[in-house]
Design an enzyme around this catalytic site. Structure first.
Site, short mmCIF file in Angstrom:
data_model
loop_
_atom_site.label_atom_id
_atom_site.label_comp_id
_atom_site.label_asym_id
_atom_site.label_seq_id
_atom_site.Cartn_x
_atom_site.Cartn_y
_atom_site.Cartn_z
N LYS A 113 0.86 -1.20 0.00
CA LYS A 113 0.00 0.00 0.00
C LYS A 113 0.88 1.23 0.00
O LYS A 113 2.01 1.20 0.49
CB LYS A 113 -0.87 0.01 1.26
CG LYS A 113 -2.12 0.83 1.16
CD LYS A 113 -3.13 0.11 0.28
CE LYS A 113 -4.56 0.40 0.58
NZ LYS A 113 -5.45 -0.66 0.13
N TYR A 226 -19.67 7.33 1.15
CA TYR A 226 -20.26 7.47 -0.19
C TYR A 226 -19.17 7.77 -1.21
O TYR A 226 -19.35 8.57 -2.12
CB TYR A 226 -21.35 8.55 -0.17
CG TYR A 226 -22.54 8.20 -1.04
CD1 TYR A 226 -23.40 7.16 -0.71
CD2 TYR A 226 -22.81 8.92 -2.20
CE1 TYR A 226 -24.48 6.84 -1.52
CE2 TYR A 226 -23.90 8.60 -3.00
CZ TYR A 226 -24.73 7.56 -2.66
OH TYR A 226 -25.81 7.24 -3.44
N GLY A 227 -18.03 7.11 -1.05
CA GLY A 227 -16.98 7.20 -2.07
C GLY A 227 -17.27 6.17 -3.16
O GLY A 227 -18.43 5.81 -3.39
N ASN A 228 -16.24 5.69 -3.82
CA ASN A 228 -16.42 4.73 -4.90
C ASN A 228 -17.17 3.48 -4.42
O ASN A 228 -18.16 3.07 -5.04
CB ASN A 228 -15.04 4.35 -5.48
CG ASN A 228 -15.12 3.23 -6.49
OD1 ASN A 228 -15.15 2.06 -6.13
ND2 ASN A 228 -15.20 3.58 -7.76
N ALA A 229 -16.74 2.90 -3.30
CA ALA A 229 -17.36 1.65 -2.83
C ALA A 229 -18.79 1.89 -2.34
O ALA A 229 -19.72 1.18 -2.74
CB ALA A 229 -16.51 1.04 -1.72
N GLY A 230 -18.98 2.89 -1.49
CA GLY A 230 -20.29 3.12 -0.89
C GLY A 230 -21.35 3.53 -1.90
O GLY A 230 -22.48 3.03 -1.87
N1 GLU Z 1 -7.36 -0.11 -3.02
C1 GLU Z 1 -8.12 -1.28 -3.33
C2 GLU Z 1 -8.11 -2.24 -2.17
O1 GLU Z 1 -7.92 -1.86 -1.03
C3 GLU Z 1 -7.71 -1.91 -4.65
C4 GLU Z 1 -6.30 -2.35 -4.72
C5 GLU Z 1 -5.86 -2.75 -6.14
O2 GLU Z 1 -6.69 -2.77 -7.01
O3 GLU Z 1 -4.68 -3.04 -6.27
O4 GLU Z 1 -8.37 -3.41 -2.32
#
Ligand code: GLU
Length: 423
Positions: A113, A226-230
């Site tokens: 990360k 409410y970002g991409n996932a929410g």
């Molecule tokens: N940031 C996303 C996660 O936490 C996607 C990571 C990625 O696609 O490499 O899973």
């Protein structure tokens, strides 16, 4: 992309949480002590200092990180976050969770990360571009198709991925889009990557409902974040599973209407006003109140530490589908397990994003692109297989899904570590 902020409690350290979770799994697996100790730490870390020219002519110094947690099973994979409260320990925890995520999905990848301490809402588009390019100028030496492939995460977007892929390509002297995933379609992105995290989560929830014998049709559902996932969970929860989304929130607060909230209307309201709050016909709730609503499904899709020892007891949901990374602490896990609340753990439930990222890497390598329906089909198969693998282990060991997912993932990474002769 609004996200709620974690409580700034000095007692909460996400990396300590990640290590504690691993320790529990290691005990059950009777992991070799050297392998266990090796898996408790990132293999490599880079701290970078980034001078960036601001629009007013001044230069500001930013701090960033890239943590490569473990690459025993393949190249490092994991997103880059922009957040004002970013710390090295947050990135370490998220990097560890990426390692378990790619392993539980059986992707041929490791985990890592990155992050920059910044508030992207306070930066102009030009400043954001210069900051993103500065990050790649420093971190680029660690990256590459065979080494480490970043992606979006909290407050980073396909446009930011495009700038980064471009900067990296200039460093190399040739275009290499495959170094980053979550790119726009025009620059080698994959169909279906945009909503993949939420879609994968819905597939996971669908399978869990079979295991629990739970009817999801019109099931009252609350979504935190409410970002991409929410926001895509709001859309797809209704579309794919027939959930009734009664509450959603962003960093400024939440809205609640027991009759349901229409996705298109909430999205339009947020686009217009900058937040979901003050949506006509809905009642205001705080982010904390949202978690405790009388719902069947709760979807934490914001940040770490949302559900902890202080509120777990008051959660009324039957299922928690974690789209955020690290929303539930180990203490809360114990309380929820005792209350028979089913928690679909983050690194399984939100793995749709990295799974389609992996598909994007494969398509980039072959320079041959798949139809969206094929991406959905393959994602479904991956999520379904992973869910039932974890379910079987949970039954066998009589443990909750998070611990079962750890048992599956740690076992796979440990096997690779042993086979490579590292420990
Ligand atoms: N940031 C996303 C996660 O936490 C996607 C990571 C990625 O696609 O490499 O899973």
């Amino acid at each position: 992309m609004n996200q709620t902020h974690p409580p700034t409690s000095s007692a909460y350290n996400p990396f300590r949480v990640a290590q504690q979770q691993l320790d529990e799994a290691a005990k059950i697996l009777q992991l070799d002590p050297a392998v266990h100790e090796f898996l408790r730490w990132p293999m490599r870390e880079l701290k970078v200092t980034l001078p960036v020219k601001m629009d007013d002519g001044s230069t500001r110094i930013f701090h960033g990180f890239r943590v490569q947690y473990n690459d025993a099973r393949g190249p490092i994979k994991g997103g880059i976050r922009y957040h004002s409260e970013e710390t090295i320990d947050t990135i370490r925890a998220l990097a560890a969770w990426m390692t378990w995520k790619t392993a539980v999905m059986d992707l041929p990848l490791g985990g890592g990360k990155g992050g920059i301490i910044c508030d992207p809402k306070m930066l102009s588009a030009g400043e954001l571009e210069r900051l993103s390019r500065a990050y790649i100028r420093q971190v680029g030496r660690l990256l590459g198709l065979e080494k480490d492939v970043p992606a979006p995460d909290v407050y980073t977007t396909p446009q930011i991925m495009a700038w980064m892929a471009d900067e990296f390509s200039f460093q190399r002297g040739y275009t290499e889009f495959g170094v980053i995933t979550g790119k726009p379609l025009a620059l080698g992105g994959s169909a279906g990557r945009g909503d993949a995290t939420a879609r994968g989560g819905m597939f996971c929830l669908r399978e869990a409902s079979k295991a629990l014998n739970l009817n999801l049709k019109d099931a009252p559902t609350a979504i935190q974040g409410y970002g991409n996932a929410g926001s895509f969970a709001h859309k797809l929860g209704k579309e794919l599973l027939g959930l009734k989304i009664v509450a959603v929130s962003d960093s400024r607060g939440g809205i609640y209407n027991p009759d349901g909230l229409d996705y298109e209307q909430v999205l339009a309201h947020k686009a217009q006003t900058g937040s979901v709050i003050n949506f006509p016909g809905a009642q205001f709730v705080t982010n904390e109140q949202l978690l405790e609503l009388d719902v069947t499904v709760l979807i934490p899709a914001a940040l770490e530490n949302a559900i902890n020892a202080s509120n777990a007891d008051r959660i009324k949901a039957r299922v928690i589908a974690e789209l955020a990374n690290g929303p539930t602490t180990p203490e809360a896990d114990q309380i929820l397990f005792a209350k028979n609340v089913c928690v679909l753990p983050d690194f399984l439930c939100n793995a749709g994003g990295v799974t389609v990222s992996y598909f994007e890497m494969v398509q980039n390598a072959y320079d041959y692109y798949w139809e969206e329906t094929l991406v959905h089909e393959r994602l479904d198969k991956k999520m379904t297989t992973a869910f039932w693998t974890v379910h079987d282990v949970a039954q066998r060991h009589k443990v909750h899904y998070r611990l079962a997912a750890y048992l599956v993932a740690v076992n796979r990474v440990a096997e690779a570590v042993r086979l490579r002769g590292w420990a």
